[in-house]
Design a protein around this motif. Structure first.
Motif, PDB file in Angstrom:
ATOM      1  N   GLN A 290      34.352  13.231  -2.523  1.00  0.00           N
ATOM      2  CA  GLN A 290      35.177  14.062  -1.640  1.00  0.00           C
ATOM      3  C   GLN A 290      36.034  15.012  -2.465  1.00  0.00           C
ATOM      4  N   ALA A 291      36.039  16.268  -2.094  1.00  0.00           N
ATOM      5  CA  ALA A 291      36.816  17.259  -2.834  1.00  0.00           C
ATOM      6  C   ALA A 291      38.299  16.916  -2.827  1.00  0.00           C
ATOM      7  N   ILE A 292      38.805  16.436  -1.692  1.00  0.00           N
ATOM      8  CA  ILE A 292      40.242  16.159  -1.584  1.00  0.00           C
ATOM      9  C   ILE A 292      40.663  15.000  -2.478  1.00  0.00           C
ATOM     10  N   SER A 293      39.719  14.121  -2.815  1.00  0.00           N
ATOM     11  CA  SER A 293      40.066  13.010  -3.708  1.00  0.00           C
ATOM     12  C   SER A 293      40.252  13.482  -5.141  1.00  0.00           C
ATOM     13  N   LEU A 294      39.675  14.622  -5.480  1.00  0.00           N
ATOM     14  CA  LEU A 294      39.819  15.174  -6.826  1.00  0.00           C
ATOM     15  C   LEU A 294      41.015  16.103  -6.937  1.00  0.00           C
ATOM     16  N   LEU A 295      41.327  16.793  -5.860  1.00  0.00           N
ATOM     17  CA  LEU A 295      42.471  17.699  -5.829  1.00  0.00           C
ATOM     18  C   LEU A 295      43.134  17.564  -4.465  1.00  0.00           C
ATOM     19  N   PRO A 296      44.172  16.748  -4.343  1.00  0.00           N
ATOM     20  CA  PRO A 296      44.800  16.505  -3.036  1.00  0.00           C
ATOM     21  C   PRO A 296      45.277  17.767  -2.330  1.00  0.00           C
ATOM     22  N   LEU A 363      35.494  29.528  -1.235  1.00  0.00           N
ATOM     23  CA  LEU A 363      35.066  28.136  -1.351  1.00  0.00           C
ATOM     24  C   LEU A 363      34.355  27.900  -2.685  1.00  0.00           C
ATOM     25  N   ALA A 364      33.552  28.861  -3.121  1.00  0.00           N
ATOM     26  CA  ALA A 364      32.925  28.753  -4.439  1.00  0.00           C
ATOM     27  C   ALA A 364      33.984  28.735  -5.539  1.00  0.00           C
ATOM     28  N   ALA A 365      35.046  29.525  -5.353  1.00  0.00           N
ATOM     29  CA  ALA A 365      36.137  29.500  -6.328  1.00  0.00           C
ATOM     30  C   ALA A 365      36.766  28.114  -6.391  1.00  0.00           C
ATOM     31  N   ALA A 366      36.934  27.484  -5.231  1.00  0.00           N
ATOM     32  CA  ALA A 366      37.503  26.133  -5.199  1.00  0.00           C
ATOM     33  C   ALA A 366      36.653  25.159  -5.993  1.00  0.00           C
ATOM     34  N   ALA A 367      35.330  25.320  -5.964  1.00  0.00           N
ATOM     35  CA  ALA A 367      34.457  24.441  -6.737  1.00  0.00           C
ATOM     36  C   ALA A 367      34.806  24.490  -8.209  1.00  0.00           C
ATOM     37  N   GLY A 368      34.937  25.706  -8.732  1.00  0.00           N
ATOM     38  CA  GLY A 368      35.270  25.834 -10.147  1.00  0.00           C
ATOM     39  C   GLY A 368      36.648  25.333 -10.480  1.00  0.00           C
ATOM     40  N   HIS A 373      40.245  21.277 -12.852  1.00  0.00           N
ATOM     41  CA  HIS A 373      41.349  20.328 -12.691  1.00  0.00           C
ATOM     42  C   HIS A 373      40.924  18.919 -13.097  1.00  0.00           C
ATOM     43  N   VAL A 374      39.699  18.539 -12.761  1.00  0.00           N
ATOM     44  CA  VAL A 374      39.207  17.213 -13.166  1.00  0.00           C
ATOM     45  C   VAL A 374      39.137  17.121 -14.688  1.00  0.00           C
ATOM     46  N   ALA A 375      38.698  18.192 -15.333  1.00  0.00           N
ATOM     47  CA  ALA A 375      38.577  18.177 -16.790  1.00  0.00           C
ATOM     48  C   ALA A 375      39.926  18.234 -17.483  1.00  0.00           C
TER      49      ALA A 375
END
Length: 678
Positions: A290-296, A363-368, A373-375
Motif C-alpha cells: 500500500q502506498a500510504i504505508s510507505l508514505l503516510p 500520480l507518476a510523480a508520487a511513485a518516484g 522516501h523509502v530509500a
C-alpha cells in the motif's frame, strides 16, 4: 495547432480537444446509464450493450472490436456505437456507391444524423495502410462551450468507402480514448489480415539498413522542420550506431551527436520504475505494498480510494485518475514535491481501477517520490528521489550525462527546444516552461543523451545484466514492470512506466516523451535483441519519434514500405491543420475585444492572469511566463483568447461573465477552470 497543455508527457495517443469536469468526478464510477439514443438515431434492431470486448463487422463486412460497456445498434448502412455515458457516438458507415471521399462523407452524415450542423475546418490526408486506400481526415469547427468534438475518418477498400464519424463529448473522448483505439486497432477491410512479422528473424543492422534508417530521419527533418535529431541503435548487446542529424539550435553551427543532451520527458517514468524495482530487490517494498504505508502523507481523492492504491497503481495509468496538468503547468515557482503530493489529494479517479487507460503525471510523480522516501526517509522528498535515482539507476548503469540538474544539463553539448509559430515557421520555443516539470520530476524531468539511454536499453535487453555480465537487478523485479496492467487499444498495454505493443505480432517494449520542444522515444524488441533511441529538439517531433518505430520494424523484417508515406502525410496534415487554425485567428488580438478584458483575473486553482498591451499586442502574463494572445470568433457567437507563444500555443480562454464579473474559462478534457476578474 497542437496545444502544449495537451502534449506534455503524452505517451500513447494524441489528446482530444479539452472538455469539462465529468459528472462522476469525485466519486467511484457506477453502472452506466441505459443507452440514451436520441430520436434522430433509431435502430433497425434493439441496441446491444456489450458485456465484453467483442468482434463485430460493419454492414460491408469490415472487421473491428466493439468495446465493453458500449451499446451497438445498426441503422441502414451505419453501425453505431454509443458510449456508456450516453450521448456520445462513433458511427461506422459503409457506402459502396459514393464517387469520392467528399461524397462519401456527405452520404455518411445523411445516414447518421441528416440534420447535424457542421462547419468544416480542414481536410487532411492519411497514408494507405492495412489494405485501406484513399484515406482522409475531416475536422469540424465546434465551439469550446459545446464541450464536444466532431471529426471524420474516411477510407476505401474492396470498392466500398467506410466513413467513421466521431461525435463525442470531450470528457468521453479522453476517458475512453483507449477503447476508441480498440475499435480502430483492428478495423480491417473484409477478408484482409494485418501484416505480421511473427516467426521472422530480425536482419542484422548492417551499413545498408542503418543507412535506410538515417535517410528516413533526414527526410523527416526536411518535412517537419525539426532542427535536430539524435538516434541510437543496439543489436546483440553492442551499439551499432549513435549519432546525430541537424543542429542543437537554429542559426548556430553546433551539430547534434550521440552525446548531445535532450530532455527525455516521460521516458523518465521507466527509469523511475527501475528505481522502484531495485527497492523491490532490496526488499524495502513490493509492487503490492500500500502506498500510504510507505508514505503516510500520500492521499488520493478520499480515504477509501487512497487505501486501494498499491505501489504498482502509482505508475500503471490504470487507476482511472485522469490527466490533470493545469495546476502545476500554471503555477510552479516555489512549488515543492510535498505541494504536489497535497495537490494529488484533491484528485479522484473517474473510472474504476484497471478499467480504462488514463494517464496521470502527478500520480507518476508520487511513485518516484515515494520510492525516494523509502530509500532515504530523512531527506526532503525531491532530494531523496534525486539521490535514489543517482545511486540505484544512473551510477550503476554508467549514465553519466543523465541528470535532473537543469543548469548542468544545458551547459556544453545540449540541444535547445524549438516549436513552430502560428504561421508554421520553426523558431525557439519558450524554454522556461519546461522548468514547470521540476516539482513533478519523476514524471518527466530527466535530461539525457542517446548514448546514455542506450545503456539503459542494453540492460533491459540483457534482462538485468550489465555489459560485463554482472547482475544489476533480478529478472523478476525488472520484468514485472512489463506485465500488462491496462489495455491501450487492441494490441498494446501499459505496464509500469512502459508500453508493450504487439501490433505486428512482434513484441516492442517502449515509452515516449513529449514536452515543450523535445520529443523522444526508446524501444526494444526483447525476442530479437534489438533496441533504439530517438531524441528530437523541435515540434512536430512527436511525428518523427512515433513513425520511427514502424520504420525500424520495416528495416528489420523487410516489412511493407509504409513508414515514409505515414510521415509525409502526417507532416503535411500538421501544417495544413495549422494553416486552417491560423485563418480563424486574429493576431494581434482584436483591439476592440481586448479592450473589453479586465486588467487582472484570478482562479483559486491556477493563480492570476495580468492582461497588458504591448504595442499592438495583447499579452496574458501568468507570473511564471507570458504569451501574446490571438482572438477567435466561435460558431456559437462566443469569443476566445488563445496563446500563441511558440511552445505554449493553443491554450484557449473563453470570454464570459458570472455574478456581474468578467470571466475567462480554460478547460482540459475532464476539468474546467474559471478565472474571475479581480
Amino acid at each position: 495547432m497542437r496545444p502544449l497543455a495537451t502534449l506534455l508527457f503524452v505517451a500513447a495517443c494524441s489528446a482530444p480537444k479539452p472538455g469539462p469536469t465529468p459528472p462522476s468526478a469525485g466519486r467511484e464510477p457506477t453502472d452506466p446509464p441505459a443507452p440514451s439514443r436520441p430520436a434522430e438515431l433509431p435502430a433497425s434492431a434493439p441496441a446491444e450493450r456489450l458485456a465484453a470486448d467483442t468482434p463485430r463487422t460493419t454492414t460491408a463486412g469490415n472487421t473491428f472490436i466493439a468495446p465493453v460497456g458500449w451499446s451497438l445498434f445498426v441503422r441502414g448502412s451505419a453501425t453505431i456505437l454509443e458510449a456508456p455515458e450516453g450521448g456520445s457516438y462513433l458511427a461506422l458507415v459503409d457506402l459502396p456507391a459514393a464517387k469520392d471521399a467528399d461524397a462519401a462523407v456527405a452520404d455518411a452524415f445523411a445516414a447518421y444524423k441528416p440534420d447535424l450542423k457542421r462547419q468544416l475546418k480542414v481536410k487532411t490526408p492519411a497514408a494507405d495502410r492495412d489494405g485501406w486506400t484513399d484515406r482522409w481526415g475531416y475536422e469540424y469547427q465546434t465551439s469550446p462551450n459545446e464541450r464536444r468534438g466532431l471529426g471524420v475518418d474516411v477510407r476505401r477498400a474492396n470498392g466500398v468507402w467506410t466513413v467513421s464519424i466521431f461525435d463525442l463529448a470531450d470528457e468521453v473522448a479522453e476517458k475512453r480514448g483507449a477503447q476508441l483505439g480498440l475499435v480502430f486497432g483492428r478495423l480491417l477491410p473484409k477478408g484482409r489480415a494485418r501484416e505480421s512479422f511473427a516467426g521472422k528473424q530480425a536482419h542484422p543492422l548492417d551499413a545498408a539498413r542503418v543507412a535506410a534508417l538515417t535517410r528516413f530521419i533526414e527526410d523527416a527533418q526536411r518535412q517537419t522542420g525539426v532542427p535536430g535529431v539524435a538516434v541510437g541503435l543496439v543489436q546483440g548487446g553492442k551499439v551499432v550506431f549513435a549519432g546525430g542529424f541537424g543542429v542543437r539550435e537554429l542559426g548556430k553551427p553546433a551539430k547534434i551527436d550521440g552525446d548531445t543532451r535532450f530532455m527525455i520527458a516521460s521516458n523518465t517514468k521507466a527509469l523511475a520504475t527501475l528505481m522502484l524495482a531495485k527497492l523491490v530487490d532490496e526488499r524495502k517494498l513490493t509492487w503490492d505494498t500500500q502506498a500510504i504505508s510507505l508514505l503516510p502523507a500520500f492521499k488520493l481523492g478520499d480515504a477509501d480510494t487512497t487505501g486501494k492504491v498499491q505501489v504498482k497503481h502509482l505508475i500503471c495509468a490504470c487507476t482511472g485518475l485522469p490527466r490533470q496538468d493545469m495546476e502545476w503547468l500554471f503555477q510552479w515557482e516555489g512549488v515543492t514535491p510535498a505541494d504536489v503530493m497535497r495537490l494529488l489529494g484533491t484528485m479522484q479517479p473517474t473510472s474504476g481501477f484497471g478499467e480504462l487507460f488514463q494517464y496521470s503525471n502527478p500520480l507518476a510523480a508520487a511513485a518516484g517520490f515515494i520510492g525516494g522516501h523509502v530509500a532515504y526517509p530523512r531527506l526532503e522528498l525531491g532530494a531523496a528521489y534525486d539521490r535514489a535515482m543517482q545511486t540505484r539507476v544512473f551510477d550503476p548503469l554508467g549514465m553519466k550525462a543523465t541528470t535532473f540538474d537543469f543548469a548542468r544539463a544545458q551547459r556544453g553539448n545540449a540541444a535547445v527546444p524549438h516549436a513552430v509559430d502560428i504561421d508554421g515557421k520553426p523558431t525557439l520555443a519558450i524554454a522556461e516552461v519546461n522548468t514547470a516539470v521540476i516539482p513533478v520530476r519523476p514524471a518527466g524531468a530527466a535530461w539525457s543523451s542517446v548514448r546514455d539511454v542506450l545503456k539503459y536499453v542494453q540492460m533491459e535487453l540483457a534482462e538485468g545484466a550489465l555489459p560485463d555480465g554482472e547482475r544489476y537487478i533480478s529478472k523478476d523485479a525488472l520484468l514485472a514492470r512489463r506485465a500488462p496492467q491496462v489495455a491501450i487499444g487492441t494490441d498494446a498495454s501499459y505496464g509500469m512506466g512502459l508500453m508493450i505493443d504487439r501490433t505486428w505480432d512482434v513484441t516492442v517494449v517502449h515509452h515516449g516523451g513529449d514536452i515543450t520542444g523535445f520529443h523522444s522515444d526508446m524501444m526494444w524488441l526483447p525476442e530479437h535483441g534489438v533496441g533504439a533511441v530517438i531524441l528530437t529538439n523541435g515540434d512536430p517531433g512527436w511525428q518523427i519519434r512515433s513513425v520511427f518505430r514502424r520504420k525500424l520494424l520495416e528495416v528489420l523484417f523487410d516489412g511493407r514500405p509504409e513508414a515514409d508515406a505515414q510521415l509525409t502525410t502526417a507532416a503535411k496534415g500538421f501544417f495544413e491543420a495549422l494553416a486552417a487554425e491560423r485563418k480563424l485567428l486574429t493576431a494581434p488580438a482584436d483591439p476592440a475585444e481586448a479592450g473589453k478584458l479586465a486588467a487582472r483575473y484570478t482562479s483559486p486553482a491556477l493563480g492570476d492572469i495580468a492582461v497588458a498591451r504591448k504595442g499592438a499586442a495583447t499579452v496574458f502574463d501568468f507570473g511564471e511566463y507570458a504569451s501574446e494572445v490571438a482572438t477567435r470568433n466561435n460558431p456559437d457567437g462566443t469569443r476566445s483568447f488563445i496563446t500563441i507563444v511558440p511552445g505554449m500555443s493553443g491554450l484557449e480562454f473563453v470570454v464570459g461573465a458570472a455574478d456581474g464579473k468578467r470571466t475567462l474559462t480554460i478547460r482540459d478534457p475532464q476539468h474546467e477552470y474559471v478565472f474571475t476578474e479581480r
